[in-house]
Motif scaffolding. Structure first.
Motif, short mmCIF file in Angstrom:
data_model
loop_
_atom_site.label_atom_id
_atom_site.label_comp_id
_atom_site.label_asym_id
_atom_site.label_seq_id
_atom_site.Cartn_x
_atom_site.Cartn_y
_atom_site.Cartn_z
N SER A 15 1.03 -1.18 -0.07
CA SER A 15 -0.02 -0.14 -0.01
C SER A 15 0.82 1.48 -0.16
N PRO A 16 0.22 2.40 -0.61
CA PRO A 16 1.22 3.53 -0.63
C PRO A 16 1.19 4.23 1.06
N VAL A 17 2.34 4.98 1.06
CA VAL A 17 2.62 5.49 2.15
C VAL A 17 2.18 7.08 2.20
N SER A 18 1.46 7.30 3.35
CA SER A 18 0.94 8.81 3.41
C SER A 18 1.85 9.70 4.40
N GLY A 19 1.78 10.77 4.38
CA GLY A 19 2.45 11.75 5.36
C GLY A 19 3.76 12.11 4.95
N GLY A 20 4.54 13.25 5.02
CA GLY A 20 5.71 13.83 4.74
C GLY A 20 5.71 14.20 3.15
N SER A 21 7.02 14.39 2.97
CA SER A 21 7.34 15.03 1.43
C SER A 21 7.03 13.90 0.67
N GLY A 22 6.92 14.01 -0.73
CA GLY A 22 7.01 13.08 -1.67
C GLY A 22 8.08 12.22 -1.83
N SER A 37 16.73 5.35 -7.56
CA SER A 37 17.20 6.83 -7.06
C SER A 37 15.96 7.61 -6.93
N VAL A 38 15.71 8.28 -5.73
CA VAL A 38 14.43 9.16 -5.55
C VAL A 38 14.91 10.53 -5.68
N ILE A 39 14.36 11.36 -6.53
CA ILE A 39 14.72 12.66 -6.93
C ILE A 39 13.36 13.69 -6.56
N ALA A 40 13.60 14.68 -5.85
CA ALA A 40 12.78 15.75 -5.62
C ALA A 40 12.64 16.53 -6.90
N THR A 41 11.20 16.74 -7.04
CA THR A 41 10.86 17.74 -8.46
C THR A 41 9.64 18.55 -8.07
N GLY A 42 9.29 19.34 -9.21
CA GLY A 42 7.99 20.33 -8.84
C GLY A 42 8.65 21.76 -8.51
N PRO A 43 7.83 22.61 -8.57
CA PRO A 43 8.10 24.11 -8.30
C PRO A 43 8.77 24.27 -6.90
N ALA A 44 8.24 23.59 -5.95
CA ALA A 44 8.85 23.60 -4.57
C ALA A 44 9.62 22.40 -4.05
N LEU A 45 9.85 21.66 -4.99
CA LEU A 45 10.53 20.19 -4.86
C LEU A 45 9.73 19.39 -3.95
N GLU A 46 8.27 19.60 -4.10
CA GLU A 46 7.38 18.91 -3.03
C GLU A 46 7.12 17.64 -3.46
N SER A 47 7.18 17.11 -4.89
CA SER A 47 6.87 16.06 -5.57
C SER A 47 8.24 15.13 -5.68
N ALA A 48 8.10 13.79 -6.24
CA ALA A 48 9.31 13.02 -6.36
C ALA A 48 9.16 12.25 -7.63
N LEU A 49 10.14 11.84 -8.17
CA LEU A 49 10.35 10.99 -9.16
C LEU A 49 11.33 9.71 -8.74
N VAL A 50 10.66 8.51 -9.05
CA VAL A 50 11.47 7.38 -8.74
C VAL A 50 12.27 6.91 -9.90
N ARG A 51 13.55 7.24 -10.23
CA ARG A 51 14.27 6.60 -11.38
C ARG A 51 14.94 4.97 -10.93
N VAL A 52 14.59 4.26 -11.89
CA VAL A 52 14.86 2.78 -11.88
C VAL A 52 15.78 2.59 -13.01
N THR A 53 17.14 2.50 -12.76
CA THR A 53 18.08 2.26 -13.85
C THR A 53 19.17 1.15 -13.61
N ALA A 54 19.51 0.31 -14.80
CA ALA A 54 20.41 -0.36 -14.97
C ALA A 54 21.47 -0.05 -15.78
N GLN A 55 22.88 -0.32 -15.46
CA GLN A 55 23.77 -0.02 -16.43
C GLN A 55 23.93 -1.33 -17.15
N VAL A 56 23.81 -1.42 -18.58
CA VAL A 56 23.67 -2.48 -19.26
C VAL A 56 25.07 -2.82 -19.65
N VAL A 57 25.85 -1.86 -20.27
CA VAL A 57 27.44 -2.27 -20.74
C VAL A 57 28.23 -0.75 -20.39
#
Length: 199
Positions: A8-15, A59-79
Motif C-alpha cells: 500500500s502507498p505511504v502517507s505523510g511527509g514529502s514526496g 534513485s528518488v529525486i525531488a521535483t516540482g516548483p517547490a520540490l514537493e513531488s518526487a520521481l523514482v528512477r529505476v536504472t540498470a547499467q547495461v554495458v
C-alpha cells in the motif's frame, strides 16, 4: 524480489520521504540496516539491487516548483566501456520506440549504456509498481548486454562489478587484474615440480 511487504502507498511527509519509506520497506533496508538479501542502502534515496545478472539502481529525486513531488528512477547499467558507434545508437533509438516502457541512454563518462524508467513518487507510489519496474528494467538489461558486448565491445556490468571486487580483494587496480582464464590454463599446463618419474 518478493511482494510480501509494503503493497500500500505511504502517507505523510514529502514526496521524497514517502517514496523512500516505501522503497526501504520493500527492500528491508534503513539507515541503520544498510544491507538485506533484497538490496543495499547507499544513502537516503539511493538503493542498489542485484536482480539476476543485472545491477539496478533506484534513485528518488525531488521535483516540482517547490520540490514537493518526487520521481523514482529505476536504472540498470547495461554495458560499460562501449564506443558510441552510430549504428549502435541508432538501434537503441529504434528499440526505445518499440519498448513498452523505459528507454536506453548513453553516458559519455565511462562510456555507459543505461536502461532507465521513471515512476511518479509520493503518496501514489505503489510497491507492486516499484517491484515490476525493477524486474522489467533488469530483464531488459540482461536481454541486451551480451548482444551489445558481442557486436560493439565493452563489458557487461556484472563483469565490471566482479572485476572490481576481485581487484579490491587483491589490492589491485581493476585494469591490473590478470586474465584468470590464462592463469588457469598456465597452471594446468605447467608440470608439477619436485616429483621424479620412475624410469
Amino acid at each position: 524480489m518478493s511482494s510480501t511487504q509494503g503493497s500500500s502507498p505511504v502517507s505523510g511527509g514529502s514526496g521524497v520521504d514517502q517514496s523512500c519509506v516505501l522503497i526501504e520497506r520493500i527492500l528491508g533496508l534503513s539507515a541503520a540496516h544498510k544491507q538485506s538479501e533484497r538490496g543495499v542502502y547507499i544513502d537516503k534515496g539511493l538503493y542498489v539491487i542485484k536482480q539476476g545478472s543485472s545491477y539496478v539502481m533506484i534513485s528518488v529525486i525531488a521535483t516540482g516548483p517547490a520540490l514537493e513531488s518526487a520521481l523514482v528512477r529505476v536504472t540498470a547499467q547495461v554495458v560499460a566501456g562501449v564506443r558510441p558507434d552510430p549504428v549502435l545508437l541508432r538501434q537503441l533509438l529504434i528499440l526505445n520506440g518499440k519498448l513498452r516502457f523505459g528507454a536506453f541512454a548513453y553516458e559519455p563518462d565511462g562510456e555507459l549504456i543505461l536502461f532507465s524508467h521513471a515512476l511518479l513518487g509520493g503518496a501514489t507510489l505503489n510497491a507492486n509498481e516499484v517491484q515490476a519496474a525493477v524486474h522489467d528494467v533488469a530483464l531488459v538489461a540482461d536481454r541486451y548486454d551480451d548482444h551489445i558486448v558481442a557486436r560493439y565491445g565493452g563489458r557487461r556490468m556484472q563483469d565490471v562489478v566482479e572485476e572490481s571486487a576481485w581487484a579490491r580483494l587483491l589490492h589491485l587496480k581493476p585494469g591490473d587484474l590478470p586474465n584468470l582464464d590464462d592463469d588457469t590454463a598456465a597452471a594446468v599446463s605447467k608440470p608439477k615440480s619436485g616429483k621424479k618419474k620412475d624410469a
